[in-house]
Design an enzyme around this catalytic site. Structure first.
Site, mmCIF file in Angstrom:
data_model
loop_
_atom_site.group_PDB
_atom_site.id
_atom_site.type_symbol
_atom_site.label_atom_id
_atom_site.label_comp_id
_atom_site.label_asym_id
_atom_site.label_seq_id
_atom_site.Cartn_x
_atom_site.Cartn_y
_atom_site.Cartn_z
ATOM 1 C CG ASP B 321 -42.716 -32.049 -21.497
ATOM 2 O OD1 ASP B 321 -43.322 -32.712 -20.630
ATOM 3 O OD2 ASP B 321 -42.036 -32.563 -22.396
ATOM 4 C CE1 TYR B 408 -37.874 -38.064 -27.344
ATOM 5 C CE2 TYR B 408 -39.838 -38.440 -26.028
ATOM 6 C CZ TYR B 408 -39.077 -38.716 -27.140
ATOM 7 O OH TYR B 408 -39.510 -39.631 -28.051
#
Lengths: 668, 668
Positions: B321, B408
């Protein structure tokens, strides 16, 4: 640990600095069947026992647990229909024998009175310790030892220490005394008079063994004071104040010892041995429109603190703080605005002295709401022409008590979350247990110090703190199972994926107690208590997961006497079928016990635990290698675990929770 | 993770509910050499590069780290004496080639411009993702797939996903798209249109691969909304408000990006890849009358999130990420009074678009003080005729940011304690990554679902979150060593003690990088960074200890492609000699990387780490077996670790700290 001479004499009331009104909840006349004994009940016990035995020492008086099914019926049908028996369980020493006495408080009679003939002795009473610590001052060899060291005996203070068990077949009830200099400091524990061993027979109440082996320097009082009034400037670092109030009042209500808050209700019990007991914790399910049971009972069953110096003056220090000294007896009055914030409410209770007299203990528990965390959030930028951000502020409820067993302060929190989690946390503060040494600098070290040189002439001895929680979870009902879910690597070798591996889960139901003994370590997995009789709408078993604290494992050899007694630390997790008498992981009579009544022994029966009323035991441990920062008083060192709903709810139970309304600090 | 289409268009300002004034700190003209690039500097970069290359896509623009020794000199002698170079590092794609460009912002010239020819590609730009997600809507096979499913294409929205690497020797720069239904919900991630695989070539900006394998039900929108405005009563559980203010003002000061609070000072940097960077954290020693260095630099270097479904539509989901999407690019504006309490202050900054234009990002970090815990305490009842109780209230400082990579939300806290500890914490919220299934009830399951059935037709796929922290600790100076202290059982067999065993410590200095690779598990011990050149007065090495989070270990096989790329998860702890270019544990060019520039590769050199400037890397992991409670939005799941002074101070550094003064909530 050490003795608590005069705690009964003085209680913390409001600190003089306090500007805020402290809300202290005096239990109402209404009695919950799990409420601790009140003053009148203690007096009944005292009267009944004294009537039979004019000479008695009360080592334990507490509520005899009502049968669980009776309590559950009472909770469902309420007091008008169900009458719950009210009994007191007593452990008393009468004529040097340990009696177990059950008293019916309504009928005001003795139900049974049996003499315990097994190994081990009851919890030491505060009163006998107060007497014992005065003995050295009339004992000429001790007076000589003090003189030989050039110390002023009027500045000496002694403390009692439990003696442990080291393989003796039979032994008398004894305690060891360590003595300290209180000259120029209240921090007695860091000024030990080392080299002296004093053993007191607690029944004869006399010194029965005495050695003075070698003289080590008594550490100086310099830099040992922790009282504000004894400090000189500069003070710092500086902390700014926060003024706060709750315009809608607190979000919780305390009725006697019963608490309701957000979607939780539970009962706070108190016992001279266990300290705070959380019972009957249920959470309201907004979708099912009912309370659902989570925790029937939770408390710290034992605290094992073995020190790691094998020398004559330290080897025996292998304390069982709950069973030997009483977590409840050692619970201290919380200091408003210091130990608990201004928005806290306090609960008072009673403990008892060795003659059975009830003693009020103020501010034994505080309850408060904790702000500033996030409950859930999301910022969404993935939908063209829309910008979505949602965040819910989280308010948590904390139930706090402090257990000070001599030198150490254990801050014990139970945190409740509206999202369904319960997070028990332990934090350590207070004073290290140290040994005097002639060494002033690490370079002078010639052999293993068994600790860290934390100050000149001062060794902070290596030790462990192993707390074992008793957690009788009743997940949506009494009948539960324990599930171990392993995360297993699967290797792909058939070319079915571009991946070579993935992991999946393999769930196993622990069939017996042996299946449920778990050392938490490298093996990845999840541990859950589930209700195999209840499923979510889409078919998952309802459950609660244990997210453990970082684990600690025992380092003593298994056949060492202290480890036999503290064998409940052999695993981090145990599960047993509910058994009303299996409360104390180290045994009921822990002082000088032989380890024949521990969780490790009970579970040898390897009982069936599938779809039964079961109890989860969780060991939270800290190996403590002291550091200079722990001296002269230790900043909090904390650890915590979480009991988290896992397929207990059909979905996020706080999806429709609103953040608390924004309010101005001081409306004009 | 997923794309962030339009985050640049809209920013969170004050929520309309807010009654309180939000203090937002606009950086002052004074520039700290570690301050992130300001608007003017971005414009200089843009101008210089565009001048040389009229067609360029900026994938990274950030401050080029000044040399550490220059920064340390600057800090000691201050700006009047030392001039620190100010440079920007750029990664740009020009004519389908990755360029690394260094620009001198003072001289306004290009220092170097090299073409990267290794494996892997730069961070995806938000702009190219915004273009890519529109491609399916003009792609007839996709339109047909949507039609075949009976779905309304005007309610479809797509998102970009990095493709990973699975052994290909060479590959083009591509991304996968997943599409979702936004009909009746903003919670797109829980309404995937499963069974379709779309690959976009990001250079050609066209769909180069397309399959439609099988139709699985798109989960319904029922119960998926999380927006308050879309919920209907009953709301609950109810939370009460807390009104608060700080009569002395906040205890911290923010000057530009520099923060001072209590005994701490540090700098908060910001980078489009790393997000928040804590630098130059020093703590004031009240006894030594000076600031002492602790953390030169700390940030999350990478976040590896491998999903565990090997099927064609999920196998590739092995996200990095930070490197693929940019933690800084994905940092969202914090919502005042929700993400951070009313007493928080906020910092704004700039990020950049693919054309190099600076974009303001408001409320990117908040700083606030947290109350209600205890710093240290003790109640003393062991001294006759005295009752002593002392307790210090603790105020902590929290630096918070939220990184939302698609679905998320990562809440990233850095907590500073006056007692010297730094506690970094991670909490997860947001939306699960799910897969559609025809299954509505668990009983219908015939094969491994690779996840949990979290709702009808919805599988929450198993996955991990592995955060790796870069922690360049400089404990009281740059030259440090890494010490591993083992706790070793010693068996006593010579009868010298009544004990059969005890434990002691054995300290080993890690000589090379191999010695410092640690899987935290059963072996008890302590890990510390010490300064072998500095000792306390009594001779202990000054140090900071790592109290790790509960560890997670990788479950993929070591030779699996994602694990080769995420090999930095092979250990929980690594130590390397400081090397200015070793910043990104998964490599500088992570997208489609082959794992040839990872921490695991660098440390193969097995460099000397004794008494050197060293960096500690700590992996904090969560194996995530989803639960129904995580649906439709997940209550925070958190984990934390502590960097705790250990013989760094000569004694408890907060011994002379006063509790904040008691104040009334609203003076009359």
């Amino acid at each position: 640990m050490a003795s608590t001479t005069i705690k009964f004499a003085l209680f913390s009331t409001l600190t003089i600095f306090s500007l805020q009104t402290v809300v202290s909840v005096t239990p109402l006349p209404f009695q919950h069947p799990l409420d601790p004994l009140n003053k009148e009940e203690y007096l009944i016990v005292q009267k009944i026992v004294l009537h039979k035995y004019p000479k008695v020492a009360f080592h334990y008086i507490g509520l005899d647990d009502p049968e669980k099914d009776v309590i559950l019926k009472w909770e469902s049908f309420k007091p008008n229909v169900i009458t719950v028996p009210r009994k007191a369980f007593v452990i008393a020493i009468i004529n040097s024998k340990s009696h177990e006495i059950l008293i019916d408080l309504r009928l005001k009679n003795i139900v049974y009175d049996t003499i315990y003939t097994g190994n081990g002795f009851p919890t030491l009473s505060v009163d006998e310790q107060s007497v014992a610590i005065e003995l050295p001052f009339k004992y000429s060899p001790f007076i000589a030892s003090v003189k030989k060291r050039g110390l002023n005996i009027s500045e000496v203070v002694c403390s009692t220490f439990s003696v442990g068990w080291f393989g003796e077949e039979k032994s008398n009830r004894t305690a060891r005394l360590d003595c300290f200099m209180k000259e120029s400091t209240v921090n007695i524990y860091v000024r030990p008079i080392s080299g002296i061993a004093i053993v007191v027979d607690l029944e004869l109440m006399k010194i029965v063994e005495y050695h003075d082996r070698n003289i080590e320097t008594v550490p100086t009082s310099d830099n040992t004071e922790y009282q504000l009034s004894k400090q000189s400037p500069p003070f710092g670092p500086k902390q700014h104040s926060l003024a706060s109030h709750q315009p809608q009042g607190p979000g919780f209500q305390i009725n006697g010892y019963s608490v309701s808050w957000a979607n939780w209700k539970f009962h706070i019990g108190f016992d001279v041995r266990a300290g705070v007991i959380i019972s009957l914790a249920s959470t309201y399910d907004l979708e099912k429109h009912k309370f659902r049971r989570v925790l029937y009972k939770g408390y710290i069953s034992e605290l094992f603190v073995p020190y790691q110096d094998p020398s004559d003056e330290f080897y025996y220090k292998t304390f069982f703080d709950a069973g030997e000294f009483g977590f409840g007896l050692s619970t201290v009055s919380l200091i408003p605005n210091r130990d608990c914030p201004p928005n806290a409410q306090f609960i008072d209770t009673y403990i008892h002295s060795a003659d059975g007299t009830p003693i009020p203990l103020k501010n034994v528990v505080c309850v408060f709401e904790q702000y500033n965390s996030i409950m859930w959030r999301h910022t969404e930028t993935g939908i063209p022409n829309q910008f979505i951000e949602e965040s819910r502020t989280e308010v948590n409820l904390i139930v706090r008590s402090v257990v000070t067993v001599g030198n150490y302060d254990n801050v014990i929190d139970w945190e409740f979350k509206a999202s369904g989690s319960i997070k028990p946390a332990i934090a350590l503060s207070g004073i290290l247990e140290v040994k005097g040494t002639n060494i002033k600098h690490k370079d002078e070290t010639k052999e293993d110090l068994h600790g860290t040189l934390v100050s000149e002439n001062t060794i902070g001895i290596y030790h462990d703190h192993f707390y074992i929680y008793y957690l009788d979870l009743d997940i949506d009902g009494t009948h539960n199972s324990f599930e171990k879910t392993s995360l297993k690597t699967v290797r792909i070798s058939d070319g079915s994926s571009k991946r070579k591996s993935y992991w999946t889960t393999e769930t196993q139901i622990a069939k017996t107690e042996s299946d449920a003994k778990i050392s938490i370590g490298l093996a990845p997995g999840e541990l859950a208590i589930v209700n195999p009789n209840k499923k979510t709408a889409i078919g998952n078993e309802v459950g609660y997961r244990l997210i453990p604290a970082i684990p600690a494992h025992p380092l003593l050899v298994e056949d060492d006497y202290p480890q036999i007694r503290g064998a409940f630390t052999n695993y981090n997790v145990w599960v047993t079928p509910y058994n009303r008498i299996e409360k104390w992981a180290g045994g009921l009579f822990v002082d000088q016990s032989h380890g024949d009544d521990t969780l490790a022994i009970w579970t040898k029966k390897n009982r069936d635990i599938v779809n039964k009323d079961i109890v989860l035991w969780h060991v939270v441990g800290i190996h403590h290698v002291p550091a200079q920062e722990d001296f002269p008083i230790m900043p909090l060192l904390s650890t915590a675990f979480e009991l988290r709903p896992t397929n207990f709810f059909d979905r996020n139970p706080v999806l429709k929770t609103l953040s608390p309304r924004d309010v101005v600090a001081c409306p004009k």
